[in-house]
Every structure is written in C-alpha cells, then in structure tokens.
Design a protein around this motif. Structure first.
Motif, short mmCIF file in Angstrom:
data_model
loop_
_atom_site.label_atom_id
_atom_site.label_comp_id
_atom_site.label_asym_id
_atom_site.label_seq_id
_atom_site.Cartn_x
_atom_site.Cartn_y
_atom_site.Cartn_z
N MET A 70 0.71 -1.34 0.03
CA MET A 70 -0.08 0.09 0.10
C MET A 70 0.81 1.20 -0.03
SD MET A 70 -3.39 0.92 2.41
CE MET A 70 -2.41 1.21 4.12
N LEU A 71 1.96 1.45 0.66
CA LEU A 71 2.68 2.44 0.81
C LEU A 71 3.32 2.82 -0.59
CD1 LEU A 71 4.10 4.44 2.54
CD2 LEU A 71 5.98 2.96 3.10
N LYS A 72 3.77 1.51 -1.13
CA LYS A 72 4.52 1.81 -2.44
C LYS A 72 3.70 2.40 -3.51
CE LYS A 72 7.15 -0.84 -5.84
NZ LYS A 72 7.68 -2.22 -6.45
N GLU A 73 2.46 1.75 -3.56
CA GLU A 73 1.35 2.29 -4.53
C GLU A 73 0.90 3.69 -4.08
OE1 GLU A 73 -1.63 -0.25 -5.27
OE2 GLU A 73 -3.23 1.11 -5.90
N ALA A 74 0.90 4.11 -2.75
CA ALA A 74 0.36 5.41 -2.26
C ALA A 74 1.44 6.62 -2.81
CB ALA A 74 0.22 5.66 -0.96
N GLU A 75 2.88 6.18 -2.61
CA GLU A 75 4.06 6.98 -3.11
C GLU A 75 4.04 7.06 -4.45
OE1 GLU A 75 7.09 6.01 0.65
OE2 GLU A 75 7.29 4.69 -1.34
N GLN A 76 3.86 6.16 -5.34
CA GLN A 76 3.85 6.42 -6.63
C GLN A 76 2.84 7.23 -7.33
OE1 GLN A 76 3.32 2.18 -8.33
NE2 GLN A 76 5.44 1.93 -8.02
N GLU A 77 1.64 7.18 -6.61
CA GLU A 77 0.30 8.16 -6.72
C GLU A 77 0.74 9.71 -6.19
OE1 GLU A 77 -3.17 6.33 -5.75
OE2 GLU A 77 -2.91 4.69 -7.34
N ASP A 78 1.67 9.63 -4.95
CA ASP A 78 1.78 10.92 -4.27
C ASP A 78 0.38 11.20 -3.73
OD1 ASP A 78 2.98 14.22 -4.91
OD2 ASP A 78 3.42 12.76 -3.41
N TYR A 79 -0.22 10.21 -3.05
CA TYR A 79 -1.53 10.61 -2.48
C TYR A 79 -1.09 10.73 -0.77
CZ TYR A 79 -6.36 10.17 -0.85
OH TYR A 79 -7.54 10.39 -0.21
N LYS A 80 -0.74 11.67 -0.25
CA LYS A 80 -0.45 11.91 1.18
C LYS A 80 -1.45 11.29 1.92
CE LYS A 80 2.87 14.55 -0.43
NZ LYS A 80 4.31 13.83 -0.58
N PRO A 81 -2.62 11.47 1.88
CA PRO A 81 -3.52 10.70 3.05
C PRO A 81 -3.40 9.16 2.92
CG PRO A 81 -4.88 12.52 2.03
CD PRO A 81 -3.61 12.35 1.01
N ILE A 83 -0.63 7.67 2.25
CA ILE A 83 0.85 7.54 2.75
C ILE A 83 0.45 7.55 4.33
CG2 ILE A 83 3.35 8.36 3.22
CD1 ILE A 83 3.00 9.50 0.36
N ALA A 84 -0.05 8.64 4.84
CA ALA A 84 -0.51 8.55 6.22
C ALA A 84 -1.00 7.53 7.02
CB ALA A 84 -1.20 9.95 6.68
N LEU A 113 2.84 14.14 8.97
CA LEU A 113 2.39 14.50 7.56
C LEU A 113 1.18 14.89 7.48
CD1 LEU A 113 2.86 13.80 4.63
CD2 LEU A 113 1.77 11.57 4.83
N TYR A 114 -0.14 14.81 8.31
CA TYR A 114 -1.26 15.39 8.52
C TYR A 114 -0.86 17.01 8.60
CZ TYR A 114 -4.01 11.37 8.09
OH TYR A 114 -5.11 10.33 7.77
N GLU A 115 0.04 17.27 9.51
CA GLU A 115 0.07 18.78 9.70
C GLU A 115 0.85 19.51 8.93
OE1 GLU A 115 -0.33 18.47 14.72
OE2 GLU A 115 1.61 18.72 13.97
N SER A 116 1.83 18.94 8.32
CA SER A 116 2.66 19.33 7.48
C SER A 116 1.97 19.73 6.10
CB SER A 116 4.24 18.85 7.15
OG SER A 116 3.97 17.63 6.54
#
Length: 584
Positions: A70-81, A83-84, A113-116
């Motif tokens: 899931m982390l690899k896919e979220a990072e590829q899509e650059d979807y911050k929530p 990744i969080a 990540l949520y705050e930044s």
C-alpha cells in the motif's frame, strides 16, 4: 451507490469477524473505488479494514506485506492521506507486537504528515493519545506531555470518543507520575462518558483496561482482580488468545504481591500453558503467512518472466526479419542493429539489478520485522519460565531438593535467554553503522553492574575483585553496551577459572580507557588468540555457549570507537584488554 453497497458489506464482514469473506469483498470495493476515482475510500478500505483485520487475527507478516504494498502504491500516486494511513498501520502493527520505539516513530510520522500537508483529519487527537501512551511506556514523559497538550488543543469536546481517549492518555501519565488524585478524576470522567453515551459501549473494554491499570498502580488488589474477571468475559479479550493470556499474568502478579503464592503459581501455570499454545499457533501462522507471501511472489515472478519471454521472442523475430532484409544490402545497418541489441541487453541487465536490489532491501526489512516478532515471542515464554521457577524456589525454600531443581530450571532458562540475546543482538548490531557513545555516566557503574551480574557464578575457590582507579568520574560512554561487553568477558572467565582470582580493573592512558579482565584460568593458546574472535568458534566443543560471545563483544567495541584484544604477554591465565575513547 454500488461503491456504498460494497463498503457496507466490508464493514459488515469486518465487525462480524467474518475473515473468510472480507478479503474478496475488500478487493471488490478497491476496484470500485478506483473506478469512481475515490482514493480516500480506496486506502481507508485497504488499511483500516483489510490490514486491521490481519492484525486482529495476529497475521503480522501478511499485514506488514500488505502495508508495504500500500505504501509503494500511495507513494507512486503521491497521495499523502494514503501514505499517512500506511504510517498509522505500521504504528498499530508495532504497537500490537510491543515494539514501542517503532510504534512511536510511525505515529509521529503520521501526525507530522497530516500537519505539514494541512490534511484534514477529525481523529488526529486520537493519534496523539496513542503516541502519548506509547511514550509513557518508554518513560518519555516530556514527549507524552507534549502529545497530550497538542491533542487536547485540537480535541472536539462534543465528540465523546475523542474526550475519552485524551482522558485515558492523561490517566496513564498521572499514574506514571504517581499523581493518583488527578488520575482518579480522569478515570471518573471516562466512566461518566461511557455511562451517558450509548455509542461508547463498544469501548467498554478500553475503560476496564484503564480501570485495571489504575487499580494496579494504587494497589487496590480486589478491585483489580474483579476488573480482570470483567475483561476476560468481554471482546476482544474473550476471543483473542494473547490478550486473555495476558490477564492470567496480571492475575498472577497480583496474587504474588498479596502473598498468595499458591494462587500465583496456578495463574502463572495457566499463563505458561497459554503461552505454549500461543507460541505454537504463532509459529504455524508465521509459516502459513510466509508460504502465502512466497506463493504470491512466485506467481508475480512467473507472470513477469512469461511476459519477458514473449517480449524477447517477439524482439528476436523482429531482429531476424530486419537482419534478413538489410544485411545483404547495407552493412552499416548491421552494425547499428548489433549495437542496439547490446544496449538493450545492458538496459535489461540494469533493470534486473535494480529489481534485485529492491527485493534485497525489502527482504532485509521483512527479516528485521520477523526478528523483532520472534524476539518477542521467544523472550515471553522464557521470561515466564524464569518467573515461575523463582516462585517455585520461594515456595520450596524449606525443601532443599525441590529448591535445587527450581534453581537448575532458573539457571538453564537464564543461560538459554542469554544465548538467544547473543544471536539476536549480533543480527541487530550487524545492521547498524555505529552505536552512540555520548551518554554521561560514572566510569565505575558499568564495572559494578558487570561484577554483580556474574558474582553468583563464581566457583568457591575463586576470588572476584574490582579495582577502580578513579572515583566519582563522569565520562561520555554507552553504559549498556560497555556493561554487556564486561559481563560477557567476566562470564567467560568464570567458566574457565577453577581456582585463583578474577580481577576487573582499568586505567586511563593517552585519552583512552583500558579495561583489563584478568583471570588465572586455563588461558588461550597464542596461535588461537585471534581465532576465538571469529563467529561460532569454540576451542572446547563441550563447553556451553554458541561461540558468538567474543565475536559480539569485539563488534560492539569497534562500533563504539574502540577495540578488544588479548594480552599476549600475560601467561598465568588470560587477560582481555578493552580499549575505549576517554571523553569527559
């Protein structure tokens, strides 16, 4: 509408505990989320439902595998929530396994990540509460206080669950600080919230867990036992083996504190039996999980290999046709094709090397997680055996024969625990570039602790002595690692010294501390004095141990900026010299 229906089915299977159907339903809901371009639903269903389901089933390896995907896919899509959400899943996994430093690290990453990124999250105070509770367990009081302060600042006072979780974190902090009046106020607030809000009934086990901690800390043993009885009849304790088994340990500890040793023995015995069953199930689950992961990897590899084979065959046919058409007429084109083929192979090789590197890094991460899991699973039953044998020894103090048997069990368990610690420590230290050497401590503390650790193993005709050269001298050091080295060296001396003297001393020369461990034992032949520092080397194959002790000591010494050698000039036994930097 179709996505909402699929989501409702996922929730139904999740809350009803139907683990057989949830996987297929999650895959369907993920596909619908992709089709509807709804990444929030996609990652929530994957992380908060599927991965949490694996954690509840204690399938930690599969859970870690899914989080990494899931982390690899979220990072590829650059979807911050997304990744969080991965960071939160990592934190929950490590929290459930008792690896609190990693749990804190990933809770902090999620919050940062949520705050930044200024991502809205209504339940952020709940994450602050989890972070604070982990910090309290590790005695990081300032970090816990800061997390509670930030959580309360963002807390929605109209949300009873948020108020409940922040009260629980504050309760744990006050209990840790022994401010029992304030702790009672927080507990009463939690009880009031559960009494006044029907939807808080699903968190009644969390309330009882807080009550148990309060009663234990305030030594209200009868109430603590009554709370344990309540928890044993509630979910998730009722259906989760490792949680219900932990209640047996708490019950045994209470009986021991109140002097009811027979009841304590019975409770510890139930705890040990439960741990044996849990260990067996855990090993079976681990094997099953790794087989599942391996099968998935093999299927993906076979699919990729088949696709590459088809591509190579197509490319080969294309090259043959081009070569046949142009070779006779254009020599230059032949060389161009030749160069092109070589470049293609080089690129394929680079891609394969890159994939192999990624797999190796992933395997290393999974190995580290597996070692942490197994460390916890192995240490828990061994610690139980040691505690149980100590209880038996106390109960049979007036029966010499039974006390001797209990002492043998205690010694054997301690030896086994030390051997396992050597193997796990060596594996852990191998992955570290350097070890911190900047902790202020008295120079004599590590020496005294190591002397105390081996004093019970000294043979009757052997004298154990510590000769300090300084007093009240504070230095920069790593007391835990220095104590570990000195204890191991003294332990070796006690094994091979039948009579005479074992002496620990040190001197400070040219900004170096030279620790000396001298014995009058059998010594080490000069030609073997470097060989003994290699891994799994034992000069006496009948002696106890794995042959890792001296190798581990030298490795630690080098990683804190020092060295470990044998004094070749000393002939009356053996003398080890540990040289470390002297920094004030």
């Amino acid at each position: 509408m179709e996505l909402n229906a699929a989501w409702l089915k996922v929730d139904f299977y999740y809350f009803s505990g139907d683990t057989d159907k949830i996987e297929a339903q999650v895959e369907l809901a993920k596909k619908l989320s992709k089709a509807c371009n709804n990444p929030k639903a996609y990652y929530f269903i994957w992380g908060n439902r599927l991965i949490t389901s694996y954690i509840i089933q204690n399938k930690m390896n599969i859970a870690l595998y899914e989080v990494n995907k899931m982390l690899k896919e979220a990072e590829q899509e650059d979807y911050k929530p997304g990744i969080a959400e991965c960071f939160r899943s990592f934190a929950v996994i490590y929290l459930s396994q008792g690896v609190l430093p990693l749990a804190i690290e990933y809770f902090q990453k999620e919050i940062d990540l949520y705050e930044s990124e200024d991502i809205p999250n209504h339940n952020l105070p709940v994450e602050y509460s989890s972070l604070a509770q982990c910090a309290i367990e590790l005695n990081r009081v300032e970090q816990a206080e800061e997390a509670i302060k930030k959580g309360k600042a963002q807390m929605d006072i109209s949300d009873p669950y948020q108020v409940f979780t922040m009260c629980k974190a504050s309760l744990y902090l006050y209990l840790h600080q022994k401010e029992f009046t304030k702790a009672l106020e927080e507990l009463q607030t939690m009880e009031k919230l559960c009494a006044e809000n029907e939807n808080m009934n699903q968190f009644i086990d969390s309330l009882h867990d807080a009550q148990l901690k309060y009663y234990r800390k305030t030594r209200q043993h009868d109430k603590a036992l009554a709370t344990i009885d309540k928890l044993s009849k509630e979910e998730p304790y009722k259906s989760t083996v490792y949680l219900s088994n932990g209640l047996n340990k708490d019950r045994g500890n209470i009986y021991r504190e109140t002097g009811k040793f027979a009841d304590a023995t019975q409770a510890y015995w139930q705890y040990i039996q439960g741990n044996d069953t849990l260990t067996s199930h855990t090993m079976q689950n681990a094997i099953s999980e790794f087989n599942t992961i391996l099968e998935v990897e093999l299927l993906q590899k076979d699919k990729k290999a088949l696709w590459l084979d088809v591509q190579k065959k197509q490319l080969h046919v294309t090259y043959l046709i081009i070569a046949f058409m142009f070779t006779l007429s254009i020599v230059g084109l032949f060389f161009y094709i030749r160069i092109y083929k070589l470049n293609t192979k080089l690129k394929n090789s680079e891609a394969e090397l890159r994939i192999a590197k990624e797999k190796a890094e992933k395997t290393s991460l999974m190995k580290s997680a597996f070692i942490n899991n197994m460390s916890h699973e192995i240490r828990t039953p061994l610690n139980s055996i040691v505690g149980f044998s100590q209880v038996l020894s106390e109960l049979n103090a007036d029966k010499p024969e039974l006390k001797e048997y209990s002492d043998i069990i205690d010694k054997g368990s301690s030896d086994l625990l030390r051997l396992i610690d050597d193997v796990l420590s060596l594996s852990s230290i191998d992955q570290e570039d350097e070890i911190p050497y900047n902790i202020p401590d008295d120079i004599n503390n590590a020496c005294n602790e190591s002397i105390n650790a081996v004093s019970s193993n000294i043979k009757p005709e052997v004298e154990l002595a510590f000769v300090p050269s300084r007093h009240d001298l504070i230095i920069q050091t790593n007391p835990i690692k220095v104590t570990q080295i000195l204890t191991q060296l003294l332990h070796n001396a006690t094994k091979f010294t039948e009579h005479g003297k074992i002496e620990l001393s040190y001197e400070i020369v040219n900004k170096q501390i030279i620790y000396s461990i001298t014995d009058t034992g059998i010594g080490i032949p000069e030609e073997e004095q470097e060989h003994v520092f290699e891994r799994f080397v034992k000069l006496n194959s009948f002696s106890q141990g794995t042959g890792l002790g001296l190798s581990l000591c030298r490795l630690i010494a080098e990683k804190i900026g020092g060295c470990l050698t044998i004094d070749k000039e000393y002939k009356s036994g053996c003398r080890f010299l540990l040289v470390l930097p002297f920094i004030q």
